[in-house]
Design a protein around this motif. Structure first.
Motif, PDB file in Angstrom:
ATOM      1  N   GLU A  21       0.845  -1.197   0.000  1.00 14.48           N
ATOM      2  CA  GLU A  21       0.000   0.000   0.000  1.00 14.48           C
ATOM      3  C   GLU A  21       0.882   1.248   0.000  1.00 14.48           C
ATOM      4  O   GLU A  21       0.586   2.233  -0.690  1.00 14.48           O
ATOM      5  N   GLU A  22       1.978   1.203   0.742  1.00 14.72           N
ATOM      6  CA  GLU A  22       2.897   2.348   0.793  1.00 14.72           C
ATOM      7  C   GLU A  22       3.512   2.612  -0.579  1.00 14.72           C
ATOM      8  O   GLU A  22       3.705   3.761  -0.979  1.00 14.72           O
ATOM      9  N   ASP A  23       3.817   1.523  -1.309  1.00 14.67           N
ATOM     10  CA  ASP A  23       4.374   1.660  -2.645  1.00 14.67           C
ATOM     11  C   ASP A  23       3.370   2.362  -3.565  1.00 14.67           C
ATOM     12  O   ASP A  23       3.723   3.264  -4.322  1.00 14.67           O
ATOM     13  N   PHE A  24       2.099   1.963  -3.496  1.00 12.01           N
ATOM     14  CA  PHE A  24       1.052   2.607  -4.294  1.00 12.01           C
ATOM     15  C   PHE A  24       0.972   4.094  -3.952  1.00 12.01           C
ATOM     16  O   PHE A  24       0.967   4.950  -4.837  1.00 12.01           O
ATOM     17  N   GLN A  25       0.893   4.420  -2.645  1.00 11.68           N
ATOM     18  CA  GLN A  25       0.767   5.826  -2.230  1.00 11.68           C
ATOM     19  C   GLN A  25       1.975   6.643  -2.675  1.00 11.68           C
ATOM     20  O   GLN A  25       1.826   7.786  -3.135  1.00 11.68           O
ATOM     21  N   SER A  26       3.156   6.067  -2.563  1.00 13.25           N
ATOM     22  CA  SER A  26       4.377   6.763  -2.964  1.00 13.25           C
ATOM     23  C   SER A  26       4.375   7.049  -4.472  1.00 13.25           C
ATOM     24  O   SER A  26       4.684   8.167  -4.902  1.00 13.25           O
ATOM     25  N   LEU A  32       3.321   8.882 -10.724  1.00  8.30           N
ATOM     26  CA  LEU A  32       3.761   7.758 -11.538  1.00  8.30           C
ATOM     27  C   LEU A  32       2.612   6.817 -11.891  1.00  8.30           C
ATOM     28  O   LEU A  32       2.739   5.988 -12.777  1.00  8.30           O
ATOM     29  N   VAL A  33       1.491   6.945 -11.189  1.00  7.46           N
ATOM     30  CA  VAL A  33       0.322   6.116 -11.475  1.00  7.46           C
ATOM     31  C   VAL A  33      -0.581   6.904 -12.408  1.00  7.46           C
ATOM     32  O   VAL A  33      -0.984   8.022 -12.094  1.00  7.46           O
ATOM     33  N   GLN A  34      -0.866   6.311 -13.573  1.00  4.23           N
ATOM     34  CA  GLN A  34      -1.718   6.984 -14.544  1.00  4.23           C
ATOM     35  C   GLN A  34      -2.566   5.963 -15.282  1.00  4.23           C
ATOM     36  O   GLN A  34      -2.226   4.793 -15.356  1.00  4.23           O
ATOM     37  N   CYS A  35      -3.657   6.430 -15.830  1.00  2.00           N
ATOM     38  CA  CYS A  35      -4.569   5.582 -16.593  1.00  2.00           C
ATOM     39  C   CYS A  35      -3.875   5.149 -17.887  1.00  2.00           C
ATOM     40  O   CYS A  35      -3.323   5.983 -18.600  1.00  2.00           O
ATOM     41  N   PRO A  36      -3.896   3.860 -18.189  1.00  3.59           N
ATOM     42  CA  PRO A  36      -3.257   3.404 -19.425  1.00  3.59           C
ATOM     43  C   PRO A  36      -4.013   3.817 -20.679  1.00  3.59           C
ATOM     44  O   PRO A  36      -3.477   3.740 -21.772  1.00  3.59           O
ATOM     45  N   LEU A  37      -5.252   4.275 -20.526  1.00  4.52           N
ATOM     46  CA  LEU A  37      -6.056   4.642 -21.682  1.00  4.52           C
ATOM     47  C   LEU A  37      -5.946   6.126 -22.014  1.00  4.52           C
ATOM     48  O   LEU A  37      -5.790   6.498 -23.170  1.00  4.52           O
ATOM     49  N   CYS A  38      -6.008   6.988 -20.993  1.00  3.05           N
ATOM     50  CA  CYS A  38      -6.039   8.433 -21.260  1.00  3.05           C
ATOM     51  C   CYS A  38      -4.912   9.207 -20.561  1.00  3.05           C
ATOM     52  O   CYS A  38      -4.856  10.420 -20.647  1.00  3.05           O
TER      53      CYS A  38
END
Length: 179
Positions: A21-26, A32-38
């Motif tokens: 969960e910490e990795d996701f939040q970081s 660095l987390v983005q929608c692969p479609l838009c």
């Protein structure tokens, strides 16, 4: 490994795999987390139930009485019609009302497959798209599939000259290999 169900502000649903969960939040804080479609960075977690794999196959509804490894229609797959490059195969699949909830995800998955196919089978010529398309059209450059950027005016001029072009926004994730 945590597999999270994610959704962007545009409503696209996708999975993300994170060490914790910490990795996701970081990663989310660093954009660095983005929608692969838009490519939307406004991503949030959806509620999801954990699945424990204890060696048993998960129960699932029987699908239209056909084997998942077999084509859904006798004409789908198997035979070869036309050239191998760019050949499209269609299948007739019975529609069940229960499938309606899966339709947006199926369309999203099909769009990503199409975008990745286009990206892997064309050459990216970038901002020189209009010039290179003209060169190919006039026989000054080898004929091949290309993609790139053009203004609306350039695209209209190409169409008026008889050059077949198609505006097609490709998500960044389609142009990159997945890790």
């Amino acid at each position: 490994m945590k597999v999270l169900d994610l959704q962007c502000s545009q409503g696209h649903v996708f999975e993300g795999w994170f060490a914790s969960e910490e990795d996701f939040q970081s990663q989310k804080q660093c954009d660095l987390v983005q929608c692969p479609l838009c490519n939307d960075h406004q991503v949030h977690k959806l509620l999801s139930a954990p699945r424990l794999n204890l060696g048993a196959r998960p129960p699932g509804p029987a699908r239209s009485g056909h084997d998942a490894n077999q084509p859904a229609h006798p004409d789908a797959g198997g035979g070869s019609s036309g050239s191998a490059q760019g050949a499209l195969t269609t299948a007739v699949v019975p529609f069940d009302q229960g499938d309606a909830a899966l339709l947006p995800q199926a369309i999203q998955a099909a769009w990503l497959r199409l975008a990745r196919h286009i990206a892997s089978n064309t050459e990216d010529v970038g901002a020189a798209f209009a010039q290179e398309a003209r060169r190919i059209h006039h026989g000054e450059a080898p004929e091949r599939g290309i993609r790139g950027q053009a203004t609306a005016e350039e695209a209209l001029e190409l169409l008026e000259e008889g050059v077949a072009v198609l505006p097609l926004p490709l998500p960044v994730s389609a142009k990159e290999t997945l890790q």
